[in-house]
Design a protein around this motif. Structure first.
Motif, PDB file in Angstrom:
ATOM      1  N   ARG A 164      -0.374  -3.570   8.083  1.00 64.45           N
ATOM      2  CA  ARG A 164      -0.768  -2.163   7.919  1.00 64.45           C
ATOM      3  C   ARG A 164       0.493  -1.286   7.867  1.00 64.45           C
ATOM      4  O   ARG A 164       0.611  -0.383   7.054  1.00 64.45           O
ATOM      5  N   ASP A 182       1.590   1.084   4.798  1.00 58.43           N
ATOM      6  CA  ASP A 182       1.712   2.534   5.016  1.00 58.43           C
ATOM      7  C   ASP A 182       3.134   3.036   4.743  1.00 58.43           C
ATOM      8  O   ASP A 182       3.334   4.118   4.206  1.00 58.43           O
ATOM      9  N   SER A 236      -7.051   1.399   3.693  1.00 59.34           N
ATOM     10  CA  SER A 236      -5.610   1.327   3.482  1.00 59.34           C
ATOM     11  C   SER A 236      -5.287   0.932   2.032  1.00 59.34           C
ATOM     12  O   SER A 236      -4.218   1.256   1.517  1.00 59.34           O
ATOM     13  N   GLY A 264      -7.396   9.953   9.058  1.00 64.69           N
ATOM     14  CA  GLY A 264      -7.701   8.563   8.730  1.00 64.69           C
ATOM     15  C   GLY A 264      -9.183   8.403   8.397  1.00 64.69           C
ATOM     16  O   GLY A 264      -9.562   7.591   7.557  1.00 64.69           O
ATOM     17  N   ARG A 321     -15.996   8.403  13.906  1.00 60.73           N
ATOM     18  CA  ARG A 321     -15.261   7.131  13.924  1.00 60.73           C
ATOM     19  C   ARG A 321     -16.182   5.953  14.254  1.00 60.73           C
ATOM     20  O   ARG A 321     -15.983   4.854  13.741  1.00 60.73           O
ATOM     21  N   ILE A 351       0.996  14.031   7.560  1.00 60.18           N
ATOM     22  CA  ILE A 351       0.650  15.429   7.865  1.00 60.18           C
ATOM     23  C   ILE A 351       1.919  16.299   7.847  1.00 60.18           C
ATOM     24  O   ILE A 351       1.961  17.333   7.174  1.00 60.18           O
ATOM     25  N   TYR A 363     -10.077   8.853   4.719  1.00 60.78           N
ATOM     26  CA  TYR A 363      -9.828   7.656   3.899  1.00 60.78           C
ATOM     27  C   TYR A 363     -10.903   6.604   4.191  1.00 60.78           C
ATOM     28  O   TYR A 363     -11.386   5.916   3.287  1.00 60.78           O
ATOM     29  N   ARG A 364     -11.272   6.483   5.476  1.00 58.46           N
ATOM     30  CA  ARG A 364     -12.306   5.518   5.847  1.00 58.46           C
ATOM     31  C   ARG A 364     -13.662   5.894   5.237  1.00 58.46           C
ATOM     32  O   ARG A 364     -14.406   5.027   4.769  1.00 58.46           O
TER      33      ARG A 364
HETATM   34  O1  CDP Z   1      -7.057   1.771  10.907  1.00 59.03           O
HETATM   35  P1  CDP Z   1      -6.069   2.638  11.598  1.00 59.03           P
HETATM   36  O2  CDP Z   1      -6.498   3.180  12.906  1.00 59.03           O
HETATM   37  O3  CDP Z   1      -4.733   2.006  11.603  1.00 59.03           O
HETATM   38  O4  CDP Z   1      -5.840   3.868  10.640  1.00 59.03           O
HETATM   39  P2  CDP Z   1      -6.725   5.157  10.329  1.00 59.03           P
HETATM   40  O5  CDP Z   1      -6.032   6.316  10.926  1.00 59.03           O
HETATM   41  O6  CDP Z   1      -8.147   4.948  10.667  1.00 59.03           O
HETATM   42  O7  CDP Z   1      -6.554   5.275   8.753  1.00 59.03           O
HETATM   43  C1  CDP Z   1      -7.067   4.284   7.873  1.00 59.03           C
HETATM   44  C2  CDP Z   1      -6.084   4.105   6.717  1.00 59.03           C
HETATM   45  O8  CDP Z   1      -5.996   5.333   5.976  1.00 59.03           O
HETATM   46  C3  CDP Z   1      -4.645   3.808   7.178  1.00 59.03           C
HETATM   47  O9  CDP Z   1      -4.357   2.431   7.131  1.00 59.03           O
HETATM   48  C4  CDP Z   1      -3.775   4.530   6.188  1.00 59.03           C
HETATM   49  O10 CDP Z   1      -3.357   3.656   5.170  1.00 59.03           O
HETATM   50  C5  CDP Z   1      -4.674   5.579   5.559  1.00 59.03           C
HETATM   51  N1  CDP Z   1      -4.257   6.952   5.903  1.00 59.03           N
HETATM   52  C6  CDP Z   1      -3.348   7.589   5.073  1.00 59.03           C
HETATM   53  O11 CDP Z   1      -2.883   6.990   4.117  1.00 59.03           O
HETATM   54  N2  CDP Z   1      -2.988   8.879   5.302  1.00 59.03           N
HETATM   55  C7  CDP Z   1      -3.467   9.544   6.353  1.00 59.03           C
HETATM   56  N3  CDP Z   1      -3.099  10.823   6.538  1.00 59.03           N
HETATM   57  C8  CDP Z   1      -4.366   8.905   7.246  1.00 59.03           C
HETATM   58  C9  CDP Z   1      -4.739   7.588   7.004  1.00 59.03           C
END
Ligand code: CDP
Ligand code: CDP
Length: 212
Positions: A165, A169, A84, A34, A71, A117, A37-38
């Motif tokens: 969310r 997703d 997201s 995640g 993080r 994953i 992506y962040r």
């Molecule tokens: O914000 P939250 O803790 O829900 O999610 P995160 O694990 O920090 O990931 C942020 C965003 O990245 C998520 O809302 C997913 O849409 C996206 N993501 C993804 O598409 N594929 C992954 N393997 C991990 C995260």
């Protein structure tokens, strides 16, 4: 030979907590995907670049350094929302998945957590866990986290956010969140962190014995 453990599930299911415990227990490297992506989203926001231009977002995704992910500097709500949104773009996913796959090959083993994953990044993972909990429990966990940090939180708004969310997703065309066919399901709604870890450890140990 590297052993990879894949952990997927919706927001606030307990993936990160469990992944860190597993990595520590087995002496494996951990990647919270995640954050990739962040980090891409933060780079776009910091440079005031648009969030809807796939080529621009792909360029930022290609620059992400897995070793520098933290993080605490990526936790802002706006970054999560932007992450997201760009996570639906195939070019962004391709760039980040390639880096994640390279990470998954580190010796002696790796734990990766995210949404895709077990299905896309590491379909040959030795063990796949799909961690989940009811939306009410997940919203309450996020609420407690915010209040625990001394901030004010609105449960109804957080619940709404968790549901949105989930929809984004699970509903996207590229790599939607879903359990891999060979994933073990772990519902942590009624489980303490320690109980969830023990349940995961039993599943992993059983799966690893079978593989050896
Ligand atoms: O914000 P939250 O803790 O829900 O999610 P995160 O694990 O920090 O990931 C942020 C965003 O990245 C998520 O809302 C997913 O849409 C996206 N993501 C993804 O598409 N594929 C992954 N393997 C991990 C995260
Ligand atoms: O990584 P993910 O978004 O799936 O969740 P997390 O950050 O590991 O966990 C979200 C929150 O739920 C954290 O504050 C954990 O301490 C808490 N949690 C819990 O109360 N019970 C569990 N079985 C797992 C996590």
């Amino acid at each position: 030979m590297t052993l990879t453990i894949a952990i997927d599930g919706p927001a606030a299911a307990g993936k990160g907590t469990l992944s860190r415990q597993i990595a520590e227990e087995y002496g494996f490297h951990h990647l919270d995907t995640g954050l990739t992506y962040r980090a891409t989203a933060k780079a776009l926001l910091d440079a005031s670049l648009p969030l809807d231009d796939e080529a621009v977002a792909e360029r930022m995704a290609l620059e992400v350094e897995l070793s520098g992910l933290d993080r605490s500097v990526l936790s802002a709500h706006a970054i999560g929302e932007a992450a997201s949104k760009i996570a639906v773009m195939p070019a962004v996913r391709r760039a980040l998945v390639e880096a994640q796959r390279a990470f998954s090959k580190k010796e002696p083993g790796t734990v990766l957590d995210g949404r895709d994953i077990g299905t896309v990044v590491c379909p040959d993972a030795a063990v796949k866990l799909y961690v989940t909990a009811s939306p009410e429990v997940r919203a309450k966990r996020r609420f407690d986290e915010i209040v625990g940090n001394g901030a004010v939180a609105d449960y109804a708004a957080i619940f709404d956010d968790v549901k949105k969310r989930d929809e984004r997703d699970m509903g996207r065309a590229d790599s939607p969140l879903r359990p891999a066919d060979d994933a073990h399901l772990l519902d942590t709604s009624e489980m303490s962190i320690e109980a969830a870890f023990q349940a995961a450890k039993s599943l992993i140990d059983a799966a690893l014995i079978k593989k050896i």
